[in-house]
Enzyme design. Structure first.
Site, PDB file in Angstrom:
ATOM      1  N   ILE A 185      13.758  27.792   1.525  1.00 58.05           N
ATOM      2  CA  ILE A 185      12.916  28.385   0.328  1.00 58.05           C
ATOM      3  C   ILE A 185      11.862  29.446   1.262  1.00 58.05           C
ATOM      4  CG2 ILE A 185      11.584  28.151  -1.759  1.00 58.05           C
ATOM      5  CD1 ILE A 185      12.939  25.247  -2.020  1.00 58.05           C
TER       6      ILE A 185
ATOM      7  N   LEU B  97       9.580  16.808   4.671  1.00 58.02           N
ATOM      8  CA  LEU B  97      11.043  16.350   4.465  1.00 58.02           C
ATOM      9  C   LEU B  97      11.465  15.995   3.129  1.00 58.02           C
ATOM     10  CD1 LEU B  97      10.421  13.654   7.284  1.00 58.02           C
ATOM     11  CD2 LEU B  97      11.482  15.658   7.406  1.00 58.02           C
TER      12      LEU B  97
ATOM     13  N   SER C 220       8.233  19.246  -7.183  1.00 62.30           N
ATOM     14  CA  SER C 220       9.896  19.288  -7.575  1.00 62.30           C
ATOM     15  C   SER C 220       9.893  18.528  -9.022  1.00 62.30           C
ATOM     16  CB  SER C 220      10.405  18.173  -6.561  1.00 62.30           C
ATOM     17  OG  SER C 220      11.650  17.752  -7.114  1.00 62.30           O
TER      18      SER C 220
ATOM     19  N   TYR D  58      10.684  10.073  -1.644  1.00 64.74           N
ATOM     20  CA  TYR D  58      10.501  11.457  -1.526  1.00 64.74           C
ATOM     21  C   TYR D  58       9.757  11.673  -2.551  1.00 64.74           C
ATOM     22  CZ  TYR D  58      11.785  16.167  -2.275  1.00 64.74           C
ATOM     23  OH  TYR D  58      11.347  17.609  -2.641  1.00 64.74           O
TER      24      TYR D  58
ATOM     25  N   LYS E 204       5.838  13.508  -3.538  1.00 60.31           N
ATOM     26  CA  LYS E 204       5.381  14.914  -4.523  1.00 60.31           C
ATOM     27  C   LYS E 204       4.523  14.381  -5.509  1.00 60.31           C
ATOM     28  CE  LYS E 204       8.200  17.679  -2.353  1.00 60.31           C
ATOM     29  NZ  LYS E 204       7.428  18.553  -1.146  1.00 60.31           N
TER      30      LYS E 204
ATOM     31  N   LEU F  38      24.492  19.708  -4.291  1.00 62.36           N
ATOM     32  CA  LEU F  38      25.843  20.003  -4.760  1.00 62.36           C
ATOM     33  C   LEU F  38      26.190  21.435  -4.058  1.00 62.36           C
ATOM     34  CD1 LEU F  38      28.352  19.701  -6.699  1.00 62.36           C
ATOM     35  CD2 LEU F  38      27.050  21.004  -8.484  1.00 62.36           C
TER      36      LEU F  38
ATOM     37  N   ARG G  47      22.147  20.258 -14.660  1.00 64.04           N
ATOM     38  CA  ARG G  47      21.055  20.568 -13.858  1.00 64.04           C
ATOM     39  C   ARG G  47      20.732  21.995 -14.283  1.00 64.04           C
ATOM     40  NH1 ARG G  47      21.460  15.980 -13.547  1.00 64.04           N
ATOM     41  NH2 ARG G  47      21.216  14.559 -11.678  1.00 64.04           N
TER      42      ARG G  47
ATOM     43  N   GLY H 246      20.945   6.635  -8.849  1.00 58.96           N
ATOM     44  CA  GLY H 246      19.421   7.226  -9.103  1.00 58.96           C
ATOM     45  C   GLY H 246      19.727   8.588  -9.999  1.00 58.96           C
TER      46      GLY H 246
HETATM   47  P1  NAD Z   1      13.492  22.826   4.515  1.00 55.51           P
HETATM   48  O1  NAD Z   1      13.783  21.549   4.981  1.00 55.51           O
HETATM   49  O2  NAD Z   1      14.666  23.981   4.605  1.00 55.51           O
HETATM   50  O3  NAD Z   1      12.155  23.617   4.536  1.00 55.51           O
HETATM   51  C1  NAD Z   1      11.096  22.767   5.124  1.00 55.51           C
HETATM   52  C2  NAD Z   1      10.539  23.214   6.286  1.00 55.51           C
HETATM   53  O4  NAD Z   1       9.385  22.375   6.648  1.00 55.51           O
HETATM   54  C3  NAD Z   1      11.532  23.204   7.545  1.00 55.51           C
HETATM   55  O5  NAD Z   1      11.809  24.132   8.161  1.00 55.51           O
HETATM   56  C4  NAD Z   1      10.938  21.792   8.443  1.00 55.51           C
HETATM   57  O6  NAD Z   1      11.286  22.162   9.843  1.00 55.51           O
HETATM   58  C5  NAD Z   1       9.602  21.971   8.154  1.00 55.51           C
HETATM   59  N1  NAD Z   1       8.748  20.996   8.408  1.00 55.51           N
HETATM   60  C6  NAD Z   1       8.868  19.494   7.935  1.00 55.51           C
HETATM   61  N2  NAD Z   1       7.990  18.806   8.174  1.00 55.51           N
HETATM   62  C7  NAD Z   1       7.200  19.488   9.119  1.00 55.51           C
HETATM   63  C8  NAD Z   1       5.773  19.158   9.594  1.00 55.51           C
HETATM   64  N3  NAD Z   1       5.446  17.894   9.768  1.00 55.51           N
HETATM   65  N4  NAD Z   1       5.408  20.582  10.218  1.00 55.51           N
HETATM   66  C9  NAD Z   1       5.924  21.516  10.405  1.00 55.51           C
HETATM   67  N5  NAD Z   1       6.966  21.849   9.753  1.00 55.51           N
HETATM   68  C10 NAD Z   1       7.502  20.874   9.012  1.00 55.51           C
HETATM   69  O7  NAD Z   1      13.394  22.518   2.703  1.00 55.51           O
HETATM   70  P2  NAD Z   1      13.475  23.643   1.432  1.00 55.51           P
HETATM   71  O8  NAD Z   1      14.515  23.380   0.699  1.00 55.51           O
HETATM   72  O9  NAD Z   1      13.057  25.009   1.945  1.00 55.51           O
HETATM   73  O10 NAD Z   1      12.213  23.107   0.737  1.00 55.51           O
HETATM   74  C11 NAD Z   1      10.760  23.247   0.728  1.00 55.51           C
HETATM   75  C12 NAD Z   1       9.918  22.404  -0.071  1.00 55.51           C
HETATM   76  O11 NAD Z   1      10.220  22.700  -1.236  1.00 55.51           O
HETATM   77  C13 NAD Z   1      10.015  21.361   0.586  1.00 55.51           C
HETATM   78  O12 NAD Z   1       8.633  20.539   0.328  1.00 55.51           O
HETATM   79  C14 NAD Z   1      10.842  20.407  -0.512  1.00 55.51           C
HETATM   80  O13 NAD Z   1      10.437  19.121  -0.556  1.00 55.51           O
HETATM   81  C15 NAD Z   1      10.542  21.174  -1.667  1.00 55.51           C
HETATM   82  N6  NAD Z   1      11.490  21.257  -2.728  1.00 55.51           N
HETATM   83  C16 NAD Z   1      12.849  21.619  -2.407  1.00 55.51           C
HETATM   84  C17 NAD Z   1      13.968  21.596  -3.214  1.00 55.51           C
HETATM   85  C18 NAD Z   1      15.206  21.508  -2.897  1.00 55.51           C
HETATM   86  O14 NAD Z   1      16.329  21.303  -3.385  1.00 55.51           O
HETATM   87  N7  NAD Z   1      15.646  22.555  -1.648  1.00 55.51           N
HETATM   88  C19 NAD Z   1      13.552  21.087  -4.481  1.00 55.51           C
HETATM   89  C20 NAD Z   1      12.265  20.979  -4.920  1.00 55.51           C
HETATM   90  C21 NAD Z   1      11.233  20.950  -3.833  1.00 55.51           C
HETATM   91  C1  WQD Z   2      23.218  18.099  -8.774  1.00 55.70           C
HETATM   92  C2  WQD Z   2      24.292  17.463  -9.458  1.00 55.70           C
HETATM   93  C3  WQD Z   2      25.001  15.281  -8.750  1.00 55.70           C
HETATM   94  C4  WQD Z   2      26.595  16.349  -4.665  1.00 55.70           C
HETATM   95  C5  WQD Z   2      18.255  16.720  -5.893  1.00 55.70           C
HETATM   96  C6  WQD Z   2      16.889  15.959  -5.546  1.00 55.70           C
HETATM   97  C7  WQD Z   2      15.534  16.572  -6.221  1.00 55.70           C
HETATM   98  C8  WQD Z   2      15.448  18.350  -5.593  1.00 55.70           C
HETATM   99  C9  WQD Z   2      16.840  18.914  -6.040  1.00 55.70           C
HETATM  100  C10 WQD Z   2      14.123  18.383  -3.977  1.00 55.70           C
HETATM  101  C11 WQD Z   2      24.097  15.882  -9.699  1.00 55.70           C
HETATM  102  C12 WQD Z   2      26.265  16.161  -8.263  1.00 55.70           C
HETATM  103  C13 WQD Z   2      26.239  16.263  -6.227  1.00 55.70           C
HETATM  104  C14 WQD Z   2      28.004  15.930  -4.776  1.00 55.70           C
HETATM  105  C15 WQD Z   2      28.137  15.781  -7.128  1.00 55.70           C
HETATM  106  N1  WQD Z   2      15.058  17.943  -4.302  1.00 55.70           N
HETATM  107  N2  WQD Z   2      26.856  16.078  -7.282  1.00 55.70           N
HETATM  108  N3  WQD Z   2      28.821  15.923  -5.899  1.00 55.70           N
HETATM  109  O1  WQD Z   2      20.282  15.326  -7.421  1.00 55.70           O
HETATM  110  O2  WQD Z   2      19.720  17.284  -9.040  1.00 55.70           O
HETATM  111  O3  WQD Z   2      18.381  16.965  -7.033  1.00 55.70           O
HETATM  112  O4  WQD Z   2      17.849  17.984  -5.170  1.00 55.70           O
HETATM  113  O5  WQD Z   2      13.002  18.033  -4.557  1.00 55.70           O
HETATM  114  O6  WQD Z   2      14.635  15.702  -6.032  1.00 55.70           O
HETATM  115  O7  WQD Z   2      16.743  14.550  -6.175  1.00 55.70           O
HETATM  116  O8  WQD Z   2      20.756  17.835  -6.900  1.00 55.70           O
HETATM  117  O9  WQD Z   2      22.604  18.906  -5.858  1.00 55.70           O
HETATM  118  O10 WQD Z   2      22.139  16.683  -5.154  1.00 55.70           O
HETATM  119  O11 WQD Z   2      22.945  17.212  -7.531  1.00 55.70           O
HETATM  120  O12 WQD Z   2      28.747  15.674  -8.209  1.00 55.70           O
HETATM  121  O13 WQD Z   2      28.685  15.916  -3.635  1.00 55.70           O
HETATM  122  O14 WQD Z   2      25.617  17.675  -8.551  1.00 55.70           O
HETATM  123  O15 WQD Z   2      25.782  14.116  -9.133  1.00 55.70           O
HETATM  124  O16 WQD Z   2      24.634  15.903 -11.165  1.00 55.70           O
HETATM  125  P1  WQD Z   2      19.691  16.594  -7.742  1.00 55.70           P
HETATM  126  P2  WQD Z   2      21.848  17.739  -6.335  1.00 55.70           P
END
Ligand code: NAD
Ligand code: WQD
Length: 335
Positions: A12, A83, A124, A148, A152, A199, A230, A293
């Site tokens: 992101i 993470l 999140s 995790y 948050k 997914l 979702r 979960g």
């Molecule tokens: P990502 O893992 O691709 O990016 C996170 C980055 O943080 C990575 O580049 C990693 O190397 C870096 N990092 C982790 N710990 C660090 C530290 N201590 N010091 C410096 N760098 C560090 O993840 P993303 O999907 O880009 O997510 C970004 C943020 O959004 C995260 O905080 C994640 O929890 C949150 N988020 C992600 C999702 C999702 O589904 N991708 C959903 C909700 C929230």
């Molecule tokens: C989406 C849908 C699964 C994989 C997670 C974290 C959440 C947030 C986003 C960071 C669900 C189904 C998935 C597969 C499947 N991250 N699925 N087969 O669980 O909504 O959210 O990522 O904050 O905190 O929990 O996302 O992409 O894992 O799943 O059927 O191999 O796809 O059951 O319905 P989720 P997801």
């Protein structure tokens, strides 16, 4: 004057870097590359014609974090670093609490020492636990099902307390729903280590032949087709939400919370079928048991962000499927 993107080399963060650079902002990325590659900087430069400043630093390291603020004039921080693997957080809770809480606290302390007061946090939808959809920003939080999610929740509490104590602070908590998709260039995208948890990367790795088949986790949920629902949001829309949040921070003090989602739910089967039809590629799949979960239905109320940030998601499910596949097929093994 720059915006600091902690974790800006990640999925992101890299898309947000592109959005900020294209909007004319200077960007500093600080990352320890524990879940990303420095190669992303070349890709960001290829898209925007500009190269963000890069600092290889662990944000839990107070001295390293302080050095960022000594060497650059940082006006605002978007804190992506953390993470994020739900299952791993259950296995290694202390790692998750240490890394996620410590990096947030360290950055906030260093910001305070340098008089930087604008902070946007990657939260999140997981903080809502199993509250019923649509999820509103004032829906109850807590009841997270894994460490995790608790990190948050806890960082949100820390930021609310910090704002209560310092009226000059300006904090936005962004609760992302399910980010998918990639930049339309196919140069940057999601690049998970090992077996994907989520997914969309699983679907793209099956489609590209890296994995044999997708297992759909349950088809007996109380949803229209029985599979989980979702709120998937295109990562480029999500990135633009950060611009809106930074603008909001610059004009307001206090702590404000926004969902970043589309407001629409999509089932797993709908996602698979859309991916196959948009990209003309097969995604072999089987139905398996539910994943522990998982919730049946999660989607946002997206009204507050539109009303107060002037932001709403523009891209369609077909865009998400097309751009995810464009990225994966051009980069079958990631960066
Ligand atoms: P990502 O893992 O691709 O990016 C996170 C980055 O943080 C990575 O580049 C990693 O190397 C870096 N990092 C982790 N710990 C660090 C530290 N201590 N010091 C410096 N760098 C560090 O993840 P993303 O999907 O880009 O997510 C970004 C943020 O959004 C995260 O905080 C994640 O929890 C949150 N988020 C992600 C999702 C999702 O589904 N991708 C959903 C909700 C929230
Ligand atoms: C989406 C849908 C699964 C994989 C997670 C974290 C959440 C947030 C986003 C960071 C669900 C189904 C998935 C597969 C499947 N991250 N699925 N087969 O669980 O909504 O959210 O990522 O904050 O905190 O929990 O996302 O992409 O894992 O799943 O059927 O191999 O796809 O059951 O319905 P989720 P997801």
């Amino acid at each position: 004057m720059s915006i600091l993107l902690s974790g800006g080399a990640g999925y992101i963060g890299s898309h947000t870097a592109v959005a900020l650079l294209q909007a004319g902002q200077d960007v500093v990325i600080a990352d320890n590359f524990c879940n990303s590659s420095p190669k992303v900087l070349d890709r960001i430069e290829a898209i925007t014609g500009k190269r963000p400043a890069l600092i290889d630093a662990d944000l839990c390291d107070r001295e390293a974090a302080d050095a960022i603020f000594r060497s650059h004039t940082i006006t605002g921080v978007v804190h992506f670093a953390g993470l994020k693997a739900v299952g791993e957080s259950v296995q290694k809770p202390l790692l998750y609490y240490r890394n996620n809480l410590d990096s947030a606290l360290t950055l906030l302390e260093v910001m305070q020492a340098h008089g930087c007061r604008q902070f946007v946090f990657s939260s999140s939808a997981t903080v809502y636990g199993d509250q019923p959809a649509p999820l509103h920003e004032d829906s109850p939080t807590g009841g997270c099902s894994n460490p995790y999610g608790w990190t948050k929740f806890m960082i949100e509490q820390i930021l609310l307390s910090a704002c209560a104590a310092d009226p000059a602070l300006s904090v936005v908590l962004l609760r992302y729903f399910n980010p998918v998709g990639a930049h339309e260039s196919g140069l940057i995208g999601e690049n998970p280590n090992g077996i994907p948890n989520n997914l969309m990367p699983y679907i793209t790795q099956v489609a590209v032949g890296r994995r044999e088949k997708l297992t759909i986790f349950g088809n007996d949920y109380p949803t229209p087709d029985g599979t989980g629902v979702r709120d998937y949001i295109h990562v480029v829309d999500l990135a633009n939400g950060h611009l809106a949040a930074l603008n909001y921070c610059a004009a307001h003090t206090g702590c404000e919370i926004f969902n970043l989602g589309t407001g629409h739910g999509v089932s797993v089967l709908e996602m698979v079928e859309t991916f196959e039809s948009v990209n003309h590629v097969a995604v072999p799949h089987v139905i398996g048991p539910r994943r522990a979960g998982d919730l049946a239905t999660v989607y946002a109320s997206a009204e507050k962000a539109e009303r107060m940030l002037g932001w709403k998601a523009e891209k369609t499910l077909a865009d998400m499927c097309r751009d995810s596949w464009n990225w994966q097929s051009k980069n079958p093994n990631g960066y």
